[in-house]
Design an enzyme around this catalytic site. Structure first.
Site, PDB file in Angstrom:
ATOM      1  N   CYS A   1     -37.765 -15.238  73.404  1.00 51.69           N
ATOM      2  CA  CYS A   1     -37.462 -15.040  74.825  1.00 51.69           C
ATOM      3  C   CYS A   1     -38.059 -16.171  75.664  1.00 51.69           C
ATOM      4  O   CYS A   1     -39.259 -16.405  75.630  1.00 51.69           O
ATOM      5  CB  CYS A   1     -38.018 -13.694  75.296  1.00 51.69           C
TER       6      CYS A   1
ATOM      7  N   HIS B   1     -42.268  -7.984  78.217  1.00 55.46           N
ATOM      8  CA  HIS B   1     -40.839  -8.069  77.871  1.00 55.46           C
ATOM      9  C   HIS B   1     -40.152  -6.702  77.884  1.00 55.46           C
ATOM     10  O   HIS B   1     -38.967  -6.595  78.206  1.00 55.46           O
ATOM     11  CB  HIS B   1     -40.718  -8.701  76.480  1.00 55.46           C
TER      12      HIS B   1
ATOM     13  N   HIS C   1     -35.524  -9.742  79.191  1.00 52.58           N
ATOM     14  CA  HIS C   1     -36.797  -9.762  79.921  1.00 52.58           C
ATOM     15  C   HIS C   1     -36.576  -9.392  81.395  1.00 52.58           C
ATOM     16  O   HIS C   1     -35.641  -9.892  82.014  1.00 52.58           O
ATOM     17  CB  HIS C   1     -37.411 -11.160  79.818  1.00 52.58           C
TER      18      HIS C   1
ATOM     19  N   HIS D   1     -36.206  -9.607  84.920  1.00 51.50           N
ATOM     20  CA  HIS D   1     -36.182 -10.755  85.821  1.00 51.50           C
ATOM     21  C   HIS D   1     -35.020 -10.629  86.796  1.00 51.50           C
ATOM     22  O   HIS D   1     -34.089  -9.857  86.576  1.00 51.50           O
ATOM     23  CB  HIS D   1     -36.043 -12.071  85.031  1.00 51.50           C
TER      24      HIS D   1
HETATM   25 ZN   LIG Z   1     -39.512 -11.830  77.258  1.00 53.04          ZN
END
Ligand SMILES: [Zn+2]
Length: 367
Positions: free
Chosen positions: A70, A134, A185, A187
């Site tokens: 990631c 994560h 993840h 975001h």
């Molecule tokens: Zn991540």
């Protein structure tokens, strides 16, 4: 809140937002990255007046990497990601594969031909990581962390609006593979557009007409009406109100407005900022409980959603009201609403859930 600005190996900006004012953020980016040359162009559709971004360079971007690769996790154990630090609170950085970037002025001739108006895709695309963890989602954040994200959005709104050529700053989150999210993840993203977006143009046109007809502001009247007859109200705070809009386009759609109209995030007061995380986290948690099957305690899959901050453009946006529009494309357990012929072809939405029933459901799933 402490803000630390640094640069990645290819020159892109990266900014740490820390709750702890003594955090030291000096980890260098050790990757051998070369500076990219993103070239995009914005073109105006002469038939509708809408601007369209042509970003043909983005086809090579990262697509569903395994969790241990990631790019938004911190750099650890020799595995280098987009974030050089071994941990972080909230971090914002320039997208490696931006649709819009500080342009070297290619594409877009500035030709006076009204049928072929174009200009360079000048602007900026940023990624906002809400947590280093994560496995979390926004709804799992603490109130303090959600507040730090709000402060980061506010900081970026001010900074990006000040860049030459930027007309509108758009902070948003896409959540869920069903929405097309390629990185799991937690975001969001920020786009700084070199034009006023089509939906905002429509809102400003409606608000201007309302002002001419009534002498009042459209969004102030709208919010007052929803609060006076709370059938579609989902949450009513001291400083914010969440309601399902009268003509909701999506099966579950909720708009969150500050009770005092402001044009963008930078104009919120401290009490308004302090209350936002309570209402927003509650709203997201309710969205996650909308589609729990009978006999189950947790949803089979997290609710996919889009959360979109509407802010006034840098000029001519005085009639707009800052608000967040949150909606899901899921209409019932296991069923998605797809944008098909009437929606994609004609911008004419058909919603299978009545807004009043959606509001009722969103009140019932309170924590
Ligand atoms: Zn991540």
């Amino acid at each position: 809140m402490q803000k630390t600005m640094t640069r990645l190996a290819d020159g892109r900006e990266l900014i740490y937002f820390d709750a702890d004012d003594s955090a030291v953020r000096d980890a260098p980016d050790l990757r051998p990255l070369e500076r990219g040359a993103p070239l995009s162009e914005v073109r105006r559709d002469p038939a509708t007046g809408d601007w369209v971004t042509i970003a043909a360079h983005r086809q090579g971007r990262t697509y569903h990497p395994p969790a241990d690769e990631c790019p938004l996790c911190p750099s650890r154990d020799g595995r280098l990601s987009e974030i050089p630090a071994a941990d972080y609170d909230v971090v914002v950085f320039e997208n490696r594969f931006p649709s819009l970037a500080r342009s070297t002025a290619t594409g877009g001739s500035g030709s006076p031909d009204p049928l072929h108006l174009s200009s360079p895709g000048t602007g900026r695309c940023e990624v906002v990581c809400f947590t280093a963890d994560h496995g979390l989602s926004f709804a799992d954040l603490t109130e303090a962390r959600a507040r730090l994200v709000l402060d980061a959005w506010t900081d970026r709104t001010a900074a990006l609006a000040a860049l030459p050529g930027v007309r509108q700053v758009f902070c948003f989150e896409n959540r869920g593979t069903e929405i097309g999210v390629t990185l799991a993840h937690p975001h969001g993203q920020i786009y700084a557009f070199p034009f006023t977006t089509p939906r905002t143009v429509k809102m400003l046109t409606a608000a201007t007409a309302h002002r001419a007809r009534t002498g009042r502001n459209l969004f102030e009247d709208l919010l007052a009406a929803e609060r006076a007859d709370p059938e579609r109200v989902v949450l009513a705070g001291e400083h914010w109100t969440a309601f399902v809009p009268y003509a909701a386009r999506w099966p579950y759609e909720c708009h969150l407005y500050p009770n005092r109209r402001v044009t963008d995030l930078t104009r919120l007061t401290e009490p308004e900022r302090a209350e936002f995380p309570l209402l927003y986290l509650e709203l997201l948690r309710r969205f996650d409980r909308l589609f729990i099957q009978r006999g189950q305690t947790a949803p089979v899959a997290p609710t996919p959603y889009i959360a979109a901050w509407h802010q006034a453009p840098t000029r001519g946006g005085d009639e707009l009201a800052l608000h967040l529009e949150l909606f899901t494309i899921r209409r019932t357990v296991g069923r998605l609403k797809f944008l098909a012929g009437v929606e994609s072809g004609m911008d004419a939405f058909v919603n299978d859930v009545s807004p009043e029933a959606a509001a009722q459901h969103l009140r019932e799933v309170a924590t």
